[in-house]
Design a protein around this motif. Structure first.
Motif, PDB file in Angstrom:
ATOM      1  N   THR A 136       1.593  15.280  -1.694  1.00 20.19           N
ATOM      2  CA  THR A 136       1.851  16.644  -1.838  1.00 20.19           C
ATOM      3  C   THR A 136       0.494  17.185  -2.049  1.00 20.19           C
ATOM      4  O   THR A 136       0.058  17.610  -3.046  1.00 20.19           O
ATOM      5  CB  THR A 136       2.683  16.801  -3.060  1.00 20.19           C
ATOM      6  OG1 THR A 136       3.764  15.991  -2.864  1.00 20.19           O
ATOM      7  CG2 THR A 136       2.975  18.159  -3.376  1.00 20.19           C
ATOM      8  N   ALA A 137       0.009  17.159  -1.128  1.00 23.48           N
ATOM      9  CA  ALA A 137      -1.392  17.032  -1.173  1.00 23.48           C
ATOM     10  C   ALA A 137      -2.126  18.234  -1.615  1.00 23.48           C
ATOM     11  O   ALA A 137      -3.296  18.150  -1.839  1.00 23.48           O
ATOM     12  CB  ALA A 137      -1.840  16.643   0.170  1.00 23.48           C
ATOM     13  N   ALA A 138      -1.483  19.310  -1.800  1.00 28.54           N
ATOM     14  CA  ALA A 138      -2.240  20.455  -2.286  1.00 28.54           C
ATOM     15  C   ALA A 138      -2.891  20.130  -3.605  1.00 28.54           C
ATOM     16  O   ALA A 138      -3.842  20.766  -4.004  1.00 28.54           O
ATOM     17  CB  ALA A 138      -1.330  21.647  -2.454  1.00 28.54           C
ATOM     18  N   THR A 139      -2.399  19.102  -4.299  1.00 30.04           N
ATOM     19  CA  THR A 139      -2.984  18.739  -5.579  1.00 30.04           C
ATOM     20  C   THR A 139      -3.859  17.502  -5.487  1.00 30.04           C
ATOM     21  O   THR A 139      -4.348  17.012  -6.486  1.00 30.04           O
ATOM     22  CB  THR A 139      -1.876  18.479  -6.608  1.00 30.04           C
ATOM     23  OG1 THR A 139      -1.035  17.419  -6.137  1.00 30.04           O
ATOM     24  CG2 THR A 139      -1.025  19.727  -6.813  1.00 30.04           C
ATOM     25  N   ALA A 140      -4.033  16.971  -4.291  1.00 30.25           N
ATOM     26  CA  ALA A 140      -4.856  15.763  -4.141  1.00 30.25           C
ATOM     27  C   ALA A 140      -6.291  16.066  -4.523  1.00 30.25           C
ATOM     28  O   ALA A 140      -6.825  17.107  -4.171  1.00 30.25           O
ATOM     29  CB  ALA A 140      -4.799  15.275  -2.698  1.00 30.25           C
ATOM     30  N   GLN A 141      -6.931  15.156  -5.231  1.00 25.41           N
ATOM     31  CA  GLN A 141      -8.321  15.334  -5.612  1.00 25.41           C
ATOM     32  C   GLN A 141      -9.084  14.055  -5.355  1.00 25.41           C
ATOM     33  O   GLN A 141      -8.656  12.982  -5.775  1.00 25.41           O
ATOM     34  CB  GLN A 141      -8.435  15.705  -7.099  1.00 25.41           C
ATOM     35  CG  GLN A 141      -7.904  17.090  -7.440  1.00 25.41           C
ATOM     36  CD  GLN A 141      -8.713  18.201  -6.818  1.00 25.41           C
ATOM     37  OE1 GLN A 141      -9.898  18.041  -6.549  1.00 25.41           O
ATOM     38  NE2 GLN A 141      -8.074  19.336  -6.587  1.00 25.41           N
ATOM     39  N   PRO A 142     -10.223  14.126  -4.645  1.00 27.49           N
ATOM     40  CA  PRO A 142     -11.027  12.935  -4.419  1.00 27.49           C
ATOM     41  C   PRO A 142     -11.589  12.415  -5.735  1.00 27.49           C
ATOM     42  O   PRO A 142     -11.698  13.147  -6.713  1.00 27.49           O
ATOM     43  CB  PRO A 142     -12.166  13.438  -3.514  1.00 27.49           C
ATOM     44  CG  PRO A 142     -11.691  14.749  -2.981  1.00 27.49           C
ATOM     45  CD  PRO A 142     -10.777  15.303  -4.009  1.00 27.49           C
ATOM     46  N   ALA A 143     -11.962  11.151  -5.740  1.00 26.34           N
ATOM     47  CA  ALA A 143     -12.593  10.573  -6.916  1.00 26.34           C
ATOM     48  C   ALA A 143     -13.971  11.176  -7.104  1.00 26.34           C
ATOM     49  O   ALA A 143     -14.610  11.624  -6.165  1.00 26.34           O
ATOM     50  CB  ALA A 143     -12.709   9.060  -6.754  1.00 26.34           C
ATOM     51  N   GLY A 144     -14.447  11.175  -8.332  1.00 24.12           N
ATOM     52  CA  GLY A 144     -15.812  11.644  -8.568  1.00 24.12           C
ATOM     53  C   GLY A 144     -15.858  12.742  -9.587  1.00 24.12           C
ATOM     54  O   GLY A 144     -15.081  12.777 -10.531  1.00 24.12           O
ATOM     55  N   THR A 145     -16.765  13.687  -9.412  1.00 25.24           N
ATOM     56  CA  THR A 145     -16.977  14.754 -10.367  1.00 25.24           C
ATOM     57  C   THR A 145     -15.736  15.619 -10.507  1.00 25.24           C
ATOM     58  O   THR A 145     -15.119  15.981  -9.513  1.00 25.24           O
ATOM     59  CB  THR A 145     -18.148  15.638  -9.904  1.00 25.24           C
ATOM     60  OG1 THR A 145     -19.269  14.801  -9.688  1.00 25.24           O
ATOM     61  CG2 THR A 145     -18.489  16.684 -10.957  1.00 25.24           C
ATOM     62  N   PRO A 146     -15.309  15.967 -11.715  1.00 27.65           N
ATOM     63  CA  PRO A 146     -14.163  16.860 -11.880  1.00 27.65           C
ATOM     64  C   PRO A 146     -14.353  18.138 -11.087  1.00 27.65           C
ATOM     65  O   PRO A 146     -15.461  18.656 -10.957  1.00 27.65           O
ATOM     66  CB  PRO A 146     -14.156  17.124 -13.400  1.00 27.65           C
ATOM     67  CG  PRO A 146     -14.829  15.929 -13.996  1.00 27.65           C
ATOM     68  CD  PRO A 146     -15.882  15.533 -12.983  1.00 27.65           C
ATOM     69  N   LEU A 199       0.814  -1.203   0.000  1.00 26.68           N
ATOM     70  CA  LEU A 199       0.000   0.000   0.000  1.00 26.68           C
ATOM     71  C   LEU A 199       0.839   1.240   0.000  1.00 26.68           C
ATOM     72  O   LEU A 199       1.734   1.354   0.757  1.00 26.68           O
ATOM     73  CB  LEU A 199      -0.812   0.179   1.231  1.00 26.68           C
ATOM     74  CG  LEU A 199      -1.343   1.575   1.273  1.00 26.68           C
ATOM     75  CD1 LEU A 199      -2.412   1.814   0.289  1.00 26.68           C
ATOM     76  CD2 LEU A 199      -1.756   1.975   2.614  1.00 26.68           C
ATOM     77  N   SER A 200      -0.236   1.932   0.103  1.00 29.67           N
ATOM     78  CA  SER A 200       0.121   3.253   0.363  1.00 29.67           C
ATOM     79  C   SER A 200       0.138   3.694   1.693  1.00 29.67           C
ATOM     80  O   SER A 200      -0.578   4.499   1.969  1.00 29.67           O
ATOM     81  CB  SER A 200      -0.938   4.120  -0.014  1.00 29.67           C
ATOM     82  OG  SER A 200      -2.070   4.037   0.684  1.00 29.67           O
ATOM     83  N   THR A 256       6.472   6.192  -9.223  1.00 26.32           N
ATOM     84  CA  THR A 256       6.898   7.104 -10.275  1.00 26.32           C
ATOM     85  C   THR A 256       6.223   8.468 -10.224  1.00 26.32           C
ATOM     86  O   THR A 256       6.722   9.432 -10.798  1.00 26.32           O
ATOM     87  CB  THR A 256       6.646   6.492 -11.658  1.00 26.32           C
ATOM     88  OG1 THR A 256       5.242   6.224 -11.818  1.00 26.32           O
ATOM     89  CG2 THR A 256       7.428   5.191 -11.824  1.00 26.32           C
ATOM     90  N   SER A 257       5.085   8.555  -9.563  1.00 28.15           N
ATOM     91  CA  SER A 257       4.377   9.831  -9.429  1.00 28.15           C
ATOM     92  C   SER A 257       3.476   9.769  -8.210  1.00 28.15           C
ATOM     93  O   SER A 257       3.173   8.681  -7.705  1.00 28.15           O
ATOM     94  CB  SER A 257       3.538  10.133 -10.677  1.00 28.15           C
ATOM     95  OG  SER A 257       2.556   9.135 -10.879  1.00 28.15           O
ATOM     96  N   ALA A 258       3.041  10.932  -7.725  1.00 27.24           N
ATOM     97  CA  ALA A 258       2.152  10.965  -6.568  1.00 27.24           C
ATOM     98  C   ALA A 258       0.887  10.171  -6.858  1.00 27.24           C
ATOM     99  O   ALA A 258       0.370  10.187  -7.972  1.00 27.24           O
ATOM    100  CB  ALA A 258       1.814  12.407  -6.224  1.00 27.24           C
ATOM    101  N   ALA A 259       0.394   9.440  -5.843  1.00 23.50           N
ATOM    102  CA  ALA A 259      -0.793   8.599  -6.015  1.00 23.50           C
ATOM    103  C   ALA A 259      -1.862   8.981  -5.000  1.00 23.50           C
ATOM    104  O   ALA A 259      -1.564   9.176  -3.825  1.00 23.50           O
ATOM    105  CB  ALA A 259      -0.423   7.124  -5.843  1.00 23.50           C
ATOM    106  N   LEU A 303      -6.502  11.227  -0.492  1.00 21.66           N
ATOM    107  CA  LEU A 303      -5.238  11.252   0.249  1.00 21.66           C
ATOM    108  C   LEU A 303      -4.128  10.888  -0.728  1.00 21.66           C
ATOM    109  O   LEU A 303      -4.125   9.814  -1.304  1.00 21.66           O
ATOM    110  CB  LEU A 303      -5.299  10.245   1.394  1.00 21.66           C
ATOM    111  CG  LEU A 303      -4.098  10.190   2.313  1.00 21.66           C
ATOM    112  CD1 LEU A 303      -3.950  11.494   3.086  1.00 21.66           C
ATOM    113  CD2 LEU A 303      -4.223   9.037   3.283  1.00 21.66           C
ATOM    114  N   THR A 304      -3.184  11.785  -0.943  1.00 21.99           N
ATOM    115  CA  THR A 304      -2.147  11.576  -1.953  1.00 21.99           C
ATOM    116  C   THR A 304      -0.802  11.278  -1.315  1.00 21.99           C
ATOM    117  O   THR A 304      -0.339  12.039  -0.470  1.00 21.99           O
ATOM    118  CB  THR A 304      -2.025  12.794  -2.879  1.00 21.99           C
ATOM    119  OG1 THR A 304      -3.283  13.062  -3.459  1.00 21.99           O
ATOM    120  CG2 THR A 304      -0.999  12.537  -3.973  1.00 21.99           C
ATOM    121  N   ILE A 305      -0.186  10.202  -1.732  1.00 21.30           N
ATOM    122  CA  ILE A 305       1.151   9.834  -1.266  1.00 21.30           C
ATOM    123  C   ILE A 305       2.167  10.424  -2.235  1.00 21.30           C
ATOM    124  O   ILE A 305       2.045  10.238  -3.445  1.00 21.30           O
ATOM    125  CB  ILE A 305       1.319   8.309  -1.228  1.00 21.30           C
ATOM    126  CG1 ILE A 305       0.271   7.704  -0.317  1.00 21.30           C
ATOM    127  CG2 ILE A 305       2.713   7.921  -0.786  1.00 21.30           C
ATOM    128  CD1 ILE A 305       0.224   6.199  -0.398  1.00 21.30           C
TER     129      ILE A 305
END
Length: 232
Positions: A35-45, A29-30, A169-172, A145-147
């Motif tokens: 870098t979470a300022a860019t974290a976005q929950p799943a769902g509507t854009p 896991l994770s 390879t990139s934030a997840a 939640l972005t790792i």
């Protein structure tokens, strides 16, 4: 006279490979917790998402594991009984977004007292980097939640000595559900996280993902009588 064939025995290498493959895949896991300022929950854009407000503005918070966090692949499970992270709700007006999610930085989630469901294999987790979380008002309220890249590293020892790196390879972003309450809760159910596995014999280097289950209680550390709340 009837000849009896001796019982066929499983080669030790096969036993080792099976144990190592299941365990390390389970560990990738994770518990998951960016870098979470860019974290976005799943769902509507976010461009079409509902407005979100997180209160109290500027208050600190701590997310503490309730029960157990599990990392699972197939029939093999890794369980951690301690985990926590902390952060701060943005000061006003940053705690309100009329067009989508509100993001907060958090400390790297820690994981401890981890065990595996297979004998002879132990696990430890190390986390690092800038983590964070993004809350999106809705029905239900969601949380992303972005790792950060390489921010979660799990190592096994014993029958299989492998290294599992989440977000290689990139934030997840790990998607969960937020519930307002006293305290509020943040739940992850079968959340998928990309991983990379390295190591010697018995390490499933072809594994690319794992699942995470956990529930966190989120408390206001600035004013313990208050609750962290997500609304429109």
């Amino acid at each position: 006279m009837t000849m009896t064939q001796p019982a066929r025995r499983t080669p030790p290498q096969r036993v080792l490979l099976t144990a190592g493959t299941g365990i390390v895949a389970a560990l990738g896991l994770s518990l998951a917790m960016t870098t979470a300022a860019t974290a976005q929950p799943a769902g509507t854009p976010s461009a079409a998402a509902a407005a979100t407000t997180v209160t109290p503005a500027g208050h600190g918070f701590t997310a503490t594991l309730s029960g157990k966090a599990t990392f699972k692949a197939g029939s093999v499970t890794v369980t951690c009984t301690t985990s926590s992270s902390s952060g701060q709700v943005p000061d006003a007006p940053g705690n309100h977004n009329p067009d989508g999610a509100v993001s907060s930085s958090t400390t790297p989630a820690t994981y401890g007292s981890c065990t595996t469901s297979m004998p002879g294999v132990s696990a430890t987790v190390a986390t690092s980097g800038a983590w964070g979380v993004a809350m999106q008002n809705g029905a239900p309220v969601t949380a992303g939640l972005t790792i950060p890249v390489g921010g979660f590293v799990l190592k096994t020892s014993g029958l299989a000595s492998c290294t599992v790196t989440a977000a290689p390879t990139s934030a997840a972003t790990v998607n969960g559900t937020w519930t307002n309450g006293a305290p509020a809760t943040l739940a992850f159910a079968n959340a998928s996280v990309p991983v990379k596995v390295t190591g010697g014999f018995g390490c499933p280097t072809s594994s690319t993902s794992s699942t995470f289950n956990a529930v966190y209680q989120v408390s206001d550390t600035t004013d313990p009588a208050s609750q962290i709340t997500v609304t429109g």
